[in-house]
Enzyme design. Structure first.
Site, short mmCIF file in Angstrom:
data_model
loop_
_atom_site.label_atom_id
_atom_site.label_comp_id
_atom_site.label_asym_id
_atom_site.label_seq_id
_atom_site.Cartn_x
_atom_site.Cartn_y
_atom_site.Cartn_z
N ARG A 132 6.93 16.76 -19.41
CA ARG A 132 8.26 17.16 -18.94
C ARG A 132 8.64 18.54 -19.48
O ARG A 132 9.24 19.35 -18.78
CB ARG A 132 9.30 16.13 -19.36
CG ARG A 132 9.19 14.80 -18.63
CD ARG A 132 10.23 13.81 -19.12
NE ARG A 132 11.58 14.24 -18.81
CZ ARG A 132 12.67 13.65 -19.28
NH1 ARG A 132 12.56 12.61 -20.10
NH2 ARG A 132 13.87 14.08 -18.94
N ARG A 148 18.06 24.32 -11.03
CA ARG A 148 16.89 23.92 -11.80
C ARG A 148 15.80 25.00 -11.79
O ARG A 148 14.92 25.01 -12.65
CB ARG A 148 16.33 22.61 -11.25
CG ARG A 148 15.31 21.92 -12.12
CD ARG A 148 14.89 20.60 -11.51
NE ARG A 148 15.99 19.67 -11.43
CZ ARG A 148 16.36 18.86 -12.43
NH1 ARG A 148 15.70 18.88 -13.57
NH2 ARG A 148 17.36 18.03 -12.29
N ARG A 194 10.74 3.42 -23.56
CA ARG A 194 10.56 3.74 -22.15
C ARG A 194 9.37 4.66 -21.96
O ARG A 194 9.06 5.49 -22.82
CB ARG A 194 11.82 4.39 -21.59
CG ARG A 194 13.06 3.52 -21.65
CD ARG A 194 14.25 4.18 -20.99
NE ARG A 194 14.51 5.53 -21.49
CZ ARG A 194 15.61 6.23 -21.24
NH1 ARG A 194 16.56 5.69 -20.50
NH2 ARG A 194 15.77 7.44 -21.73
N ARG A 215 13.12 7.06 -29.57
CA ARG A 215 14.17 6.23 -28.98
C ARG A 215 13.65 4.83 -28.62
O ARG A 215 12.53 4.68 -28.14
CB ARG A 215 14.75 6.91 -27.72
CG ARG A 215 15.42 8.23 -28.03
CD ARG A 215 16.25 8.76 -26.89
NE ARG A 215 15.48 9.12 -25.72
CZ ARG A 215 15.92 9.96 -24.76
NH1 ARG A 215 17.13 10.49 -24.87
NH2 ARG A 215 15.17 10.24 -23.73
N LYS A 254 22.15 17.40 -23.27
CA LYS A 254 23.01 17.97 -22.22
C LYS A 254 23.95 16.94 -21.63
O LYS A 254 25.12 17.22 -21.38
CB LYS A 254 22.17 18.58 -21.09
CG LYS A 254 21.38 19.81 -21.43
CD LYS A 254 20.86 20.51 -20.20
CE LYS A 254 20.06 19.58 -19.30
NZ LYS A 254 18.86 19.02 -19.96
#
Length: 245
Positions: free
Chosen positions: A199, A120, A188, A155, A45
């Site tokens: 999440r 949200r 991370r 990542r 996004k």
């Protein structure tokens, strides 16, 4: 002394002037590019929001940016936000809406704006309608959970430079090391598979229902809605979005 027909003519002229101004206001509202960008974490996004913003010359509006700007402004609203954040409490939906109304009335929003990550929740979406916050189009980037976990958990980052890699899609020349410095790359905590799964659980509980909410509003003719397959390259996703802009 005025003749009998001068006053009516002036009134007519005044009415025409008011009518013309109203027409101009209506036309400017119709020409505004106002969007909401939806999608799960890891769907890209942020990248697409930047591309849309640059393409249309409209600002990207996110909750984080609004909160930071409000605190930096030292306004009454900003001071209230700072007190809430310092206390560790969540900023209420009513204050979020207050921040949004303040933001979209700034000069750079005259041609439109793009909401990224807001609303949200269904509560915030309903407050958008109740407060007459104008949105013409909703873009939903969809991506399966398995692909999101694969994307995010792969990542790797070089902290000092900000350079990013992906162990599958954009690997470094030497495994685990930055191409330029040879220094170690890190993963991370937000990208740990367990964290990503949590999440996604929050996303499905709180934000995913917005997809059906805006689909129903589109069927009522209130807004326009499109779903984009996020399992494509950045350029391919943006090409689909551009055809909708």
């Amino acid at each position: 002394q005025k003749t009998a027909y001068e006053i009516p003519l002036r009134l007519v002229g005044s009415e025409m002037c008011i009518r013309d101004r109203l027409c101009c206001c209506i036309c400017s509202i119709r020409k505004m590019n106002t969007f909401i960008l939806l999608g799960p974490p890891g769907a890209g996004k942020g990248t697409q929001a930047d591309l849309i913003s640059a393409e249309l010359g409209i600002p990207k509006i996110s909750t984080g940016d609004m909160l930071r700007s409000a605190v930096a402004s030292k306004s009454d609203l900003g001071n209230r936000v700072e007190d809430i954040l310092n206390s560790g409490k969540l900023v209420s939906d009513d204050i979020i809406i207050e921040l949004i109304n303040d933001r979209i009335n700034q000069s750079d929003c005259k041609s439109g704006y793009l909401f990224d990550g807001v609303p949200r929740t269904l509560g915030q979406a309903n407050l958008f309608l109740q407060n007459d916050i104008k949105v013409k189009k909703v873009i939903d980037i969809s991506l399966d959970d398995e692909l999101i976990i694969k994307r995010m958990s792969g990542r790797r980052f070089h902290i000092a430079s900000g350079r990013s890699y992906h162990i599958e899609f954009n690997p470094p020349k030497a495994e685990g090391l930055d191409d330029d410095t040879g220094e170690p790359l890190i993963q991370r905590e937000d990208d740990f598979p367990e964290t990503v799964k949590k999440r996604l659980e929050v996303y499905h509980a709180q934000t995913k229902p917005l997809t059906d909410f805006y689909k129903s509003k589109a069927s009522e003719g209130i807004i326009s809605f499109i779903s984009i397959n996020g399992n494509q390259s950045v350029d391919e996703v943006f090409s689909e979005i551009k055809s909708y802009l």
